[in-house]
Design a protein around this motif. Sequence first.
Motif, short mmCIF file in Angstrom:
data_model
loop_
_atom_site.label_atom_id
_atom_site.label_comp_id
_atom_site.label_asym_id
_atom_site.label_seq_id
_atom_site.Cartn_x
_atom_site.Cartn_y
_atom_site.Cartn_z
N ALA A 220 14.92 61.26 -9.29
CA ALA A 220 15.87 62.29 -9.70
C ALA A 220 15.24 63.66 -9.55
O ALA A 220 14.05 63.84 -9.75
CB ALA A 220 16.31 62.06 -11.15
N GLY A 221 16.06 64.63 -9.18
CA GLY A 221 15.56 65.99 -9.04
C GLY A 221 16.50 66.82 -8.19
O GLY A 221 17.48 66.32 -7.63
N GLY B 26 30.35 65.90 2.91
CA GLY B 26 30.61 65.49 4.29
C GLY B 26 31.51 64.28 4.41
O GLY B 26 31.74 63.78 5.50
N GLY B 27 31.99 63.76 3.28
CA GLY B 27 32.94 62.65 3.30
C GLY B 27 32.35 61.27 3.08
O GLY B 27 33.06 60.27 3.12
N HIS B 28 31.05 61.18 2.83
CA HIS B 28 30.41 59.89 2.63
C HIS B 28 30.54 59.43 1.17
O HIS B 28 30.63 60.25 0.27
CB HIS B 28 28.93 59.97 3.01
CG HIS B 28 28.73 60.38 4.42
ND1 HIS B 28 28.99 59.55 5.49
CD2 HIS B 28 28.30 61.55 4.96
CE1 HIS B 28 28.73 60.18 6.61
NE2 HIS B 28 28.31 61.40 6.33
N ASP B 29 30.54 58.11 0.98
CA ASP B 29 30.51 57.52 -0.36
C ASP B 29 29.05 57.27 -0.68
O ASP B 29 28.42 56.39 -0.10
CB ASP B 29 31.30 56.22 -0.35
CG ASP B 29 31.39 55.57 -1.72
OD1 ASP B 29 30.89 56.13 -2.71
OD2 ASP B 29 31.97 54.47 -1.79
N VAL B 30 28.48 58.08 -1.58
CA VAL B 30 27.04 58.04 -1.85
C VAL B 30 26.79 57.58 -3.29
O VAL B 30 27.40 58.07 -4.22
CB VAL B 30 26.39 59.43 -1.64
CG1 VAL B 30 24.90 59.37 -1.87
CG2 VAL B 30 26.70 59.96 -0.25
N ARG B 31 25.87 56.63 -3.43
CA ARG B 31 25.40 56.18 -4.75
C ARG B 31 23.90 56.41 -4.79
O ARG B 31 23.23 56.41 -3.77
CB ARG B 31 25.68 54.69 -4.96
CG ARG B 31 27.11 54.28 -4.70
CD ARG B 31 28.04 54.61 -5.84
NE ARG B 31 29.42 54.42 -5.47
CZ ARG B 31 30.10 53.29 -5.59
NH1 ARG B 31 29.52 52.21 -6.06
NH2 ARG B 31 31.37 53.23 -5.22
N VAL B 32 23.36 56.59 -5.98
CA VAL B 32 21.92 56.80 -6.13
C VAL B 32 21.30 55.68 -6.95
O VAL B 32 21.97 55.04 -7.76
CB VAL B 32 21.60 58.17 -6.79
CG1 VAL B 32 22.08 59.30 -5.91
CG2 VAL B 32 22.22 58.28 -8.16
N ALA B 33 20.01 55.46 -6.72
CA ALA B 33 19.27 54.43 -7.45
C ALA B 33 17.80 54.81 -7.50
O ALA B 33 17.30 55.47 -6.60
CB ALA B 33 19.44 53.07 -6.79
N ASP B 34 17.14 54.36 -8.55
CA ASP B 34 15.69 54.43 -8.63
C ASP B 34 15.17 53.07 -8.17
O ASP B 34 15.92 52.10 -8.07
CB ASP B 34 15.24 54.71 -10.06
CG ASP B 34 15.61 56.12 -10.50
OD1 ASP B 34 15.54 57.03 -9.66
OD2 ASP B 34 15.97 56.29 -11.68
N THR B 35 13.89 52.95 -7.90
CA THR B 35 13.32 51.72 -7.37
C THR B 35 13.67 50.47 -8.18
O THR B 35 14.08 49.48 -7.59
CB THR B 35 11.78 51.85 -7.26
OG1 THR B 35 11.49 52.92 -6.38
CG2 THR B 35 11.16 50.59 -6.70
N PRO B 36 13.54 50.47 -9.51
CA PRO B 36 13.81 49.23 -10.23
C PRO B 36 15.23 48.68 -10.04
O PRO B 36 15.44 47.49 -10.06
CB PRO B 36 13.58 49.59 -11.70
CG PRO B 36 12.74 50.81 -11.67
CD PRO B 36 13.09 51.52 -10.40
N GLU B 37 16.18 49.54 -9.81
CA GLU B 37 17.57 49.09 -9.69
C GLU B 37 18.07 49.07 -8.24
O GLU B 37 19.20 48.70 -7.98
CB GLU B 37 18.47 49.99 -10.51
CG GLU B 37 18.49 51.42 -10.04
CD GLU B 37 19.25 52.37 -10.95
OE1 GLU B 37 19.42 53.51 -10.52
OE2 GLU B 37 19.66 52.00 -12.04
#
Length: 85
Positions: free
Chosen positions: A12-13, A26-37
Motif C-alpha cells: 500500500a502507498g 482507463g476502463g480496467h477492473d482493478v483489484r489490489v492485494a498484498d502477498t498473503p492474500e
Amino acid sequence: MAPRRILFVDQAGPVRDALVRALTTGGHDVRVADTPEAAERENDFAPDAVVYGEGFSRSVGPEAQRIALQRPVNMEELRRALRES
C-alpha cells in the motif's frame, strides 16, 4: 486497449494508489492485494493480468499474464505491456 481484469499485488502507498487509479480511469477492473492474500484473490477474481511490485512473488497462479513493476514506475510502459498480451 480493451478493458482488462487486473490484480495489482504491491504494498500500500501513493504509487500503488496512483497506478490503480490510472488503470481504473482507463476502463480496467482493478483489484489490489498484498502477498498473503494474493493467491486467494487471484483465484476469486480470475484476472487477465497480475501486476506485482518489487519483492512480490510471480508465482501467484498459472493463468494470468505477469507484469513486474520496477521503480520508478513508467505508466506508459505498463500500458504497453498490457496491450502486448
